[in-house]
Structure formats: structure tokens, C-alpha cells
Motif scaffolding. Sequence first.
Motif, mmCIF file in Angstrom:
data_model
loop_
_atom_site.group_PDB
_atom_site.id
_atom_site.type_symbol
_atom_site.label_atom_id
_atom_site.label_comp_id
_atom_site.label_asym_id
_atom_site.label_seq_id
_atom_site.Cartn_x
_atom_site.Cartn_y
_atom_site.Cartn_z
ATOM 1 N N ALA B 127 3.628 43.612 22.919
ATOM 2 C CA ALA B 127 2.518 43.442 21.976
ATOM 3 C C ALA B 127 1.280 42.915 22.709
ATOM 4 N N THR B 128 1.471 41.993 23.652
ATOM 5 C CA THR B 128 0.353 41.421 24.399
ATOM 6 C C THR B 128 -0.313 42.482 25.267
ATOM 7 N N LEU B 131 -2.378 44.675 23.122
ATOM 8 C CA LEU B 131 -3.580 43.958 22.676
ATOM 9 C C LEU B 131 -4.632 43.962 23.778
ATOM 10 N N GLU B 144 -6.216 43.678 13.414
ATOM 11 C CA GLU B 144 -5.223 43.942 14.462
ATOM 12 C C GLU B 144 -4.901 42.634 15.201
ATOM 13 N N PHE B 145 -5.919 41.857 15.492
ATOM 14 C CA PHE B 145 -5.740 40.595 16.189
ATOM 15 C C PHE B 145 -4.904 39.626 15.346
ATOM 16 N N ARG B 147 -2.672 40.486 13.129
ATOM 17 C CA ARG B 147 -1.267 40.952 13.165
ATOM 18 C C ARG B 147 -0.563 40.481 14.435
ATOM 19 N N TYR B 148 -1.367 40.569 15.555
ATOM 20 C CA TYR B 148 -0.787 40.140 16.832
ATOM 21 C C TYR B 148 -0.415 38.659 16.785
ATOM 22 N N THR B 151 2.787 38.140 14.984
ATOM 23 C CA THR B 151 3.907 38.525 15.849
ATOM 24 C C THR B 151 4.171 37.436 16.890
ATOM 25 N N ALA B 152 3.104 36.950 17.533
ATOM 26 C CA ALA B 152 3.246 35.960 18.605
ATOM 27 C C ALA B 152 3.890 34.684 18.079
#
Lengths: 132, 341
Positions: B127-128, B131, B144-145, B147-148, B151-152
Motif C-alpha cells: 500500500a505504501t 501511495l 485516497e490518502f 484510505r491509506y 489501512t496503515a
Amino acid sequence: MDSLTIPATGRTPGVSFDFAGGHLRMTGESYPDDVAGFFGPVFDALRGYLARPDGGAIRFDMELLYFNSSSAKALMNIFQMLETVAKAGRPVTLTWCVEENDESMRELGEDFAEDLRHVVFRMREIPAGGSP
Amino acid sequence: MSFNLFAAEEEALAKARALEKRLEALAPQCLSEYRELVAAFELSTREQQRLVRVSDRLQAQLSDANHELERRRSEAEAALESLREAQEAMVQSEKLASLGALVAGVAHEINTPVGIAVSCASHLADATQALRRRAEEGELGKAEFARYLTTAIDTTDLILGNCERASQLIAGFKQVAVDRASAERRSVNLAAYIQDTLVSLQPKLRPSGHAVAVSCPGDLELDSYPGVLSQILSNLVMNALTHAFADGRPGDMAIMVDLPTPDTVRLRFTDNGRGMSEEHRARVFEPFFTTRRGRGGSGLGLHIVHNLVVGVLKGAITVDSMPDQGTSFTLLFPCRTPGQD
């Protein structure tokens, strides 16, 4: 009394004196706690038998596998009693049985025979570990 | 020069023969009686010699018999000694085998949290990477950021939680394994130690669904040999799984600890499995007694338990059982194990 039979125990020998047939045997092992108590009656019976006037032949089979010093002296006394009647003319045969390979018992037999002049002495070998 | 035991007798006989000659001349009427006496003395001397030989022969036989007895006794002792050594060697190898099983249990148990952490970390890395690409291309949107970030946060929580779990497991296992291997004496909290040991047995317990309920005072501290305790517990659990719950039979186990006196621990290990006959119960601690010869039973598991309770913990162990009524082992041992002397 035409016979004397005493079954063998752990310490005393088997005695089978067939006076009528003139056949006397001692078997087993002999180291009695009470020597007089055991041999006394045996000697009495034997003395009575030998004193009889009938004078038939006597066979004595010494089949002991083991005996202590007192019993050895008792045997020598019995042999002298037999020697006395043999000297008087009664036919007596003594058979000394040894297990094969028992050299020291054979030597003892030869030793015991030394004083027998009128008794006929025979050595007989029996299988080792046979009947007691 | 020759030594003669009967020199005195022979000398007396020589004198008697000399006397016989004088008697022949002096008193011939006594001669035959005198000769009889001498003959009796000769016979007596020969009999004496014969008796000495009989006696020596008997002594020699006795001595031979004693040597033979001594030889057989030492043979029997040597055989017993080598049997004891063989038995000791088997007990040692059984202990090593159970240490091996412990290590396998550790590996299996730690595998799960480590596996989760690895896949979470890999997901986070992917994912990173994605990104960064979007940011370099200048196309990274706000949604999008966000969502990341979600996830993180989720993955790092999972990574952290599972790594902590793994770390806890390792700490517990490490202590159990070190105690097992070293047999060191130290102070230990019994309740926590029972839990550590049971965790190492999870791979054996989980597939069959047999639970172990524990009831133990939380503040009970022992000054003893925790490795030995752990070995005892795992042997008892393994024994129950093999015998009480053989062939998929359902049921549970329980460990109950109390203090009948302030210095004595009573630990009862019970199961509600199939129990055993009185004949088996009476022999259960005998070395090499097993009902599973040829099917993996060494007959040493409970023998080792018995040896450890009696020999190391200086305690006692009894067993009660009836067919289909379960089995109960009761261990009594001092809180402070007395010294070796």
C-alpha cells in the motif's frame, strides 16, 4: 526284623537294609545334626543282623554322594563290622559308588578299602547328577 | 627332610614293635593280646589319617562353593547395575524426547502471530509503495490518502498486537524450556507457570478440543524446580490425551491446587475419561508398564512423573481411577523443596 528302611532327608541318608536278601544300601547325603540319634538305630539293626547264625552272602552298596567327618567314621565302623564277619568266612561284597569325574570320592574309596582284607571291594562309576 | 603329621603315632608303633620282641621272650602268654592291641592302634591311626583327608576334602569343597557363590553374586550384581544404567538411559532419552516435543509446540504456537504480522507488514509495504507512486505522479487525492491511513492504522495495530503476542509466548516458552533443560531451582508463581506450560501444549490440545481448567491461588509462590513441575504437568496431560481420551473420546481435564497446610501444596490432576482397571492402576507408575506397547507407548511417562515428584520435589503421588469414572492423580509436595542433603 527283616529290613530297615529310612527315607533320605536333606541331611540324612536313605537307608535300605534288606536283611532277608542280604542287600544293604546307603544313598543320598549324610551330615546329620544328631549323629548318635541317626546312626545308633542303624548300628543296632546291623549288629543284630550280623550276629545271626544263618551266614548268607552280604552285598553292601555305598552310594552316598556327600558325607561329613562323623559319617565317615560311622562308615569305617560299619566296614570294620563287615570285615569281622567276612574274616569269619561270610561272603561280603562292598561296592563303593562314585559319580564319574568325582576323583576325590574315588580316592576316598581306595583309602577306605585299605583296611578291608576279607571283604571284596568294588568301585562302580555312576552317571553324574543321577539319582540321589 | 620330610614333614610327617603322624610322626608321633609311627614312633609309638616302632616302640610297640620293639616291645613286642621283648614281650615274646619275657611273657609269651600275653603276646597275642598285645598284638591285637597294637593292631587296633594301627587301625585307629589309619582311620585318623583317613578322617583328616575327609575333613580336608570337605573344607576344599566348602571353599569352592563359597567362591562360586561369590562369583555368581558379583555376576548378578553387575547384571543389575547394567540394567539400572539402561533404565536410567531410557528415562533420560524420554526426557529429551519430551523437550523436543516442547520445542515443536513452541514453533507451532509462535507461527500463527508471526505469520499474521508478516502478511500485514507485506500488505502495508504494498500500500505504501502504491501511495508513493501516486504522489510522485502528482495524482494523490485526499480520499485516497485517507484510505491509506486507515489501512496503515489497521495493519500496524495487527502487527504490533501479534508481535506482542509472539513476544509473550517466547518469554513463557523460554522460561519453561530453560527450566526443563537446566533443572534449576528458583522461586516461581505456580498459577502463571501452569498457564505457560499449558500454552506449550496447545498444539496437542487444540485439535482434539480437550480443555484444561485450572484453579490455583494466584499468589502461590513456590521455591522449587519449575522445569520439573512443567515436565510433570505435560506428562500428565499427554498421558490423559493418550489414554483417558483415546480414540477421540470427548472430555475435559482439570488442575486444582490448594494448600492443605501452609507449607504443603496439593495438586490434583483429574480427567473424566475412560479410567482404568484396578490391575492397571496398581502398576501405572512401574517403569516400562504400558498398555500401548508397539503403538508408541514407552511405559515411562508416568514412571518419570513418579520419580520427579518423589525424587526431586520430595513429595508423594497417588492415583485413583475406575473404568469409565475418570482418573485423578494427587500430588502432595512442600512449597519449599528441602535441600538435597
